[in-house]
Design an enzyme around this catalytic site. Structure first.
Site, PDB file in Angstrom:
ATOM      1  N   ARG A 101      -6.062 -10.465  -1.885  1.00  0.00           N
ATOM      2  CA  ARG A 101      -5.810 -10.691  -3.318  1.00  0.00           C
ATOM      3  C   ARG A 101      -6.304 -12.096  -3.616  1.00  0.00           C
ATOM      4  O   ARG A 101      -5.769 -13.076  -3.077  1.00  0.00           O
ATOM      5  CB  ARG A 101      -4.324 -10.537  -3.654  1.00  0.00           C
ATOM      6  CG  ARG A 101      -4.003 -10.991  -5.072  1.00  0.00           C
ATOM      7  CD  ARG A 101      -2.664 -10.531  -5.589  1.00  0.00           C
ATOM      8  NE  ARG A 101      -2.680  -9.121  -5.932  1.00  0.00           N
ATOM      9  CZ  ARG A 101      -1.855  -8.540  -6.787  1.00  0.00           C
ATOM     10  NH1 ARG A 101      -0.926  -9.253  -7.394  1.00  0.00           N
ATOM     11  NH2 ARG A 101      -1.939  -7.250  -7.044  1.00  0.00           N
ATOM     12  N   HIS A 128      -9.505  -4.171  -9.618  1.00  0.00           N
ATOM     13  CA  HIS A 128      -8.239  -3.814  -8.960  1.00  0.00           C
ATOM     14  C   HIS A 128      -8.324  -2.333  -8.569  1.00  0.00           C
ATOM     15  O   HIS A 128      -7.640  -1.488  -9.138  1.00  0.00           O
ATOM     16  CB  HIS A 128      -7.089  -4.087  -9.936  1.00  0.00           C
ATOM     17  CG  HIS A 128      -5.737  -4.175  -9.299  1.00  0.00           C
ATOM     18  ND1 HIS A 128      -5.530  -4.103  -7.924  1.00  0.00           N
ATOM     19  CD2 HIS A 128      -4.487  -4.321  -9.850  1.00  0.00           C
ATOM     20  CE1 HIS A 128      -4.235  -4.216  -7.676  1.00  0.00           C
ATOM     21  NE2 HIS A 128      -3.585  -4.339  -8.821  1.00  0.00           N
ATOM     22  N   GLN A 131      -5.183  -0.150  -7.737  1.00  0.00           N
ATOM     23  CA  GLN A 131      -4.405   0.225  -8.915  1.00  0.00           C
ATOM     24  C   GLN A 131      -4.997   1.478  -9.558  1.00  0.00           C
ATOM     25  O   GLN A 131      -4.274   2.423  -9.899  1.00  0.00           O
ATOM     26  CB  GLN A 131      -4.403  -0.936  -9.927  1.00  0.00           C
ATOM     27  CG  GLN A 131      -3.614  -0.651 -11.184  1.00  0.00           C
ATOM     28  CD  GLN A 131      -2.126  -0.519 -10.927  1.00  0.00           C
ATOM     29  OE1 GLN A 131      -1.519  -1.399 -10.330  1.00  0.00           O
ATOM     30  NE2 GLN A 131      -1.519   0.579 -11.364  1.00  0.00           N
ATOM     31  N   ASP A 221      -2.076  -3.293 -20.246  1.00  0.00           N
ATOM     32  CA  ASP A 221      -1.778  -4.313 -19.229  1.00  0.00           C
ATOM     33  C   ASP A 221      -1.482  -5.606 -19.992  1.00  0.00           C
ATOM     34  O   ASP A 221      -1.727  -5.699 -21.207  1.00  0.00           O
ATOM     35  CB  ASP A 221      -2.987  -4.473 -18.279  1.00  0.00           C
ATOM     36  CG  ASP A 221      -2.726  -5.464 -17.148  1.00  0.00           C
ATOM     37  OD1 ASP A 221      -1.554  -5.820 -16.900  1.00  0.00           O
ATOM     38  OD2 ASP A 221      -3.710  -5.898 -16.509  1.00  0.00           O
ATOM     39  N   CYS A 261       0.217  -0.982 -15.402  1.00  0.00           N
ATOM     40  CA  CYS A 261       0.133  -1.325 -13.974  1.00  0.00           C
ATOM     41  C   CYS A 261       1.305  -2.173 -13.518  1.00  0.00           C
ATOM     42  O   CYS A 261       1.610  -2.199 -12.329  1.00  0.00           O
ATOM     43  CB  CYS A 261      -1.188  -2.032 -13.699  1.00  0.00           C
ATOM     44  SG  CYS A 261      -1.376  -3.542 -14.654  1.00  0.00           S
ATOM     45  N   ARG A 289       1.374   3.616  -5.875  1.00  0.00           N
ATOM     46  CA  ARG A 289       0.571   2.599  -5.175  1.00  0.00           C
ATOM     47  C   ARG A 289       0.668   2.827  -3.671  1.00  0.00           C
ATOM     48  O   ARG A 289      -0.311   2.719  -2.948  1.00  0.00           O
ATOM     49  CB  ARG A 289       1.066   1.184  -5.527  1.00  0.00           C
ATOM     50  CG  ARG A 289       0.918   0.784  -6.996  1.00  0.00           C
ATOM     51  CD  ARG A 289      -0.544   0.650  -7.393  1.00  0.00           C
ATOM     52  NE  ARG A 289      -1.256  -0.269  -6.529  1.00  0.00           N
ATOM     53  CZ  ARG A 289      -1.244  -1.605  -6.668  1.00  0.00           C
ATOM     54  NH1 ARG A 289      -0.600  -2.163  -7.666  1.00  0.00           N
ATOM     55  NH2 ARG A 289      -1.914  -2.378  -5.826  1.00  0.00           N
TER      56      ARG A 289
HETATM   57  N1   CP Z   1       0.190  -3.841 -10.349  1.00  0.00           N
HETATM   58  C1   CP Z   1       0.163  -4.760  -9.364  1.00  0.00           C
HETATM   59  O1   CP Z   1      -0.854  -4.996  -8.703  1.00  0.00           O
HETATM   60  O2   CP Z   1       1.370  -5.358  -9.148  1.00  0.00           O
HETATM   61  P1   CP Z   1       1.604  -6.658  -8.240  1.00  0.00           P
HETATM   62  O3   CP Z   1       0.893  -7.786  -8.921  1.00  0.00           O
HETATM   63  O4   CP Z   1       3.096  -6.831  -8.220  1.00  0.00           O
HETATM   64  O5   CP Z   1       1.039  -6.404  -6.882  1.00  0.00           O
HETATM   65  N1  NVA Z   2      -4.417  -8.033 -15.125  1.00  0.00           N
HETATM   66  C1  NVA Z   2      -3.271  -8.469 -14.340  1.00  0.00           C
HETATM   67  C2  NVA Z   2      -2.885  -7.401 -13.388  1.00  0.00           C
HETATM   68  C3  NVA Z   2      -1.677  -7.702 -12.536  1.00  0.00           C
HETATM   69  C4  NVA Z   2      -1.367  -6.614 -11.578  1.00  0.00           C
HETATM   70  C5  NVA Z   2      -3.607  -9.772 -13.620  1.00  0.00           C
HETATM   71  O1  NVA Z   2      -4.718  -9.890 -13.071  1.00  0.00           O
HETATM   72  O2  NVA Z   2      -2.771 -10.669 -13.613  1.00  0.00           O
END
Ligand code: CP
Ligand code: NVA
Length: 309
Positions: A101, A128, A131, A221, A261, A289
């Site tokens: 990440r 992502h 997701q 989102d 998400c 997930r």
């Molecule tokens: N939706 C998602 O990726 O959640 P987190 O940021 O909690 O991993």
């Molecule tokens: N678009 C959001 C998604 C979090 C899961 C971000 O990148 O913060």
């Protein structure tokens, strides 16, 4: 070696195969059966941003399949303490699979060059993919298939939307993005997706109600993603007309479901009335997930790796 940084890295058939494995292992888990498909395998989780769902679902799935996980925070110094040409081969020589990440998608791309094990994108500023796999699994479960489904995505066309759009183009699911022009994708990206799909499967409009009209699923989102905090005030004002509220849900088809998400900001991109309503499928979506990523990891380590032999 195969890496999954984006759903462009998988063919339509491979995405369907991942979803098939996901559904199968979900049914098995629900029946109390946890096959040791990844016995003794070790997964690294290199995270530069906070996470609940991604981190815990990956750590859980590898344990359920007989392997183990190692969480690596910023202190290991990825991209900071030593060059990637030293860091990546060493880290990945210990591991069977690495989930990253990252703040910078480009740094993940550069890391693959030096990697000795498959890398999965657990969210970057660009995409992502995990997701989107869970989103499609959820839609498939709720709609009983993917043939008569349409999705409206309202708000900021961001990393989550990017992966959803790629998934929709690969699986022929109509997706309408409702966003102010400034927050839409570059039209060339939409053209690329539609050319790959062979029809106009993805579209963008600045009319939120038009995007939602007759949709089977409404997805949103946060308006301010991780790393964009300094733009938060501007985004709140620019995106105010794209909130998913009861008026938006009234434009959808009967039985439409709401997706997000998560994490969500009630009162911003969605009202409490919608996200806490019976139409909301967010818990099932978040739970998926675990199952979707389980399908992805099993496919990547047990099937895709065989392509290299
Ligand atoms: N939706 C998602 O990726 O959640 P987190 O940021 O909690 O991993
Ligand atoms: N678009 C959001 C998604 C979090 C899961 C971000 O990148 O913060």
């Amino acid at each position: 070696m195969r890496h999954v940084l984006s759903l462009f890295d998988l063919s339509s058939e491979e995405i369907r195969r991942v979803l098939e494995i996901s559904s199968d292992l979900k049914s098995k888990l629900n029946a109390g059966n946890r096959p040791g498909l990844l016995e003794h395998q070790v997964m690294g989780l290199l995270f530069e941003k906070p996470s609940l769902r991604t981190r815990v679902s990956f750590e859980t799935l590898i344990r359920q399949l007989g392997g183990s996980a190692l969480f690596l925070g910023e202190d290991v110094g990825w991209g900071k303490r030593e060059p990637l040409c030293d860091f990546m081969p060493i880290l990945t020589s210990y591991l069977d699979v690495l989930v990253i990440r990252a703040k910078s998608h480009q740094q993940v791309v550069e890391s693959t060059e030096f990697s000795k094990c498959p890398i999965i994108n657990g969210l970057t500023d660009v995409s992502h993919p995990c997701q989107a796999l869970a989103d499609i699994l959820t839609i498939q479960e709720l709609a009983g298939g993917l043939s008569d489904v349409s999705i409206a995505y309202l708000g900021d066309a961001n990393n989550v939307t990017y992966s959803l759009a790629v998934a929709c183009s690969k699986l022929n699911i109509p997706l309408r993005i409702g966003a102010p022009e400034k927050y839409q994708f570059d039209p060339s990206f939409i053209n690329q997706l539609n050319e790959a799909a062979g029809s106009t499967i993805i579209s963008q409009t600045s009319d939120a109600v038009a995007a939602a009209t007759n949709a089977a699923f409404v997805y949103t989102d946060v308006w301010t993603s991780m790393g964009q905090e300094t733009e938060s005030k501007q985004r709140l004002s620019d995106l105010a007309d794209y909130q998913v509220n009861q008026d938006i849900m009234n434009a959808t088809r009967d039985g439409a479901k709401f997706l997000h998400c998560l994490p969500a900001r009630r009162g911003e991109e969605v009202t409490s009335e919608v996200i806490d309503s019976p139409q909301s499928a967010i818990i099932q979506q978040a739970n998926n997930r675990l199952h979707a990523q389980k399908g992805l990891v099993v496919w990547l380590l047990n099937e895709a790796s065989k392509d290299n032999e």
